[in-house]
Scaffold this active site. Sequence first.
Site, PDB file in Angstrom:
ATOM      1  CG  ASP A 175      -1.833   1.044   0.966  1.00 11.41           C
ATOM      2  OD1 ASP A 175      -2.278   1.706   0.012  1.00 11.41           O
ATOM      3  OD2 ASP A 175      -2.326   1.422   2.066  1.00 11.41           O
ATOM      4  CE  LYS A 177      -2.715   5.292   1.016  1.00 14.61           C
ATOM      5  NZ  LYS A 177      -4.193   4.868   0.557  1.00 14.61           N
ATOM      6  CG  ASN A 180       0.983   4.683   3.594  1.00 19.36           C
ATOM      7  OD1 ASN A 180       0.117   5.225   4.769  1.00 19.36           O
ATOM      8  ND2 ASN A 180       0.381   3.589   2.940  1.00 19.36           N
TER       9      ASN A 180
END
Length: 339
Positions: A175, A177, A180
């Site tokens: 995840d 992106k 993050n």
Amino acid sequence: MARLPDLVQDSKLETHFLPSGDGSVQTVHTYHEPDPTSRRQLVSRSEHWQRQGKIGGGSSASVWLEKCTKGGHGDVEVRAIKQIETHRHSGQMLDFSRELEAIAKFKYEGCFVKSFGWYESPEYLFIAMEYLELGDLHTYLDREPPLPEHEAKEVTYQILYGLYFMHNNGFAHRDLKPNNILLKSCPPNDWWIKIADFGISKRIDDGLGKSTTFKGTLGYIAPELHGFIEKGSPYAVDIWAVGEIAFQMLTKRPTFKHLGLLSVYVNNPETFPSNLLLAAQISQPGVEFIVSIMHPIPVDRITAGNALRHRWMDRSSSCHRGPAIAKQILRRRTGGICI
């Protein structure tokens, strides 16, 4: 939760919750440490933490700022707490042992948000982390113009540092992106980013590799997760996301505005929007780099290790390669790849 690896069990904090007079609840951790006056005895020390406010989160997790009010030890006066629901609509408790193992394993690496341990209640799992007051890359990019190429290159390099270490240890982020990617420092100082959220709430749902990262932001999701092409390794999904992050840092635009354009690209790779990079005056090595890590076929997508060796990442460039302490850690962990 499944039987926890020793590394995870050792990072669990002895915790109880103490109601305060104002109706709030303090989190109290108890540590048993060697008595400096005796070789054989332990002394107990308690830390009290009080919530200050919510600083982020989503549908199944929230992030809170906490302050140490009593018994502090060291220079950590504030921390971030990620609070995650351990039961979903099915009523079944999810197994976070793999994710907790990643957090415990990477906590001493300079390219990841440091964890101070974890604890739980009947309803929630809590992860204590360092608080980075500068926020995340998404917020930074929202308020700034496109990054100069040398700065985008530096940030990309540091993200790849972390992925190289994760992938070599059998972990995929799933995840990745800008939300993050947290900022330890940024201009006018040197760039130093830290990767956060190791898929703790965006986890693999089954052994077939069906990833909930499909629910992420368009563009950071690799085409194989949309079903446009056969799946490859989960590591290739991470690499695609790095390409999208780099593209947006350089252009302030998504690589593909909608899924239709992404589908066309998968069937005709010549339609990759290199013209947007050239219009931003990105060098030819930079264009080649982004195209290589956003290859539509997962097995042909460049790996993190090879991406670090790409000519766009030539260390003769003006990049600082991050603060010296992070560089030393990463050089050791990546077998000298950053030399």
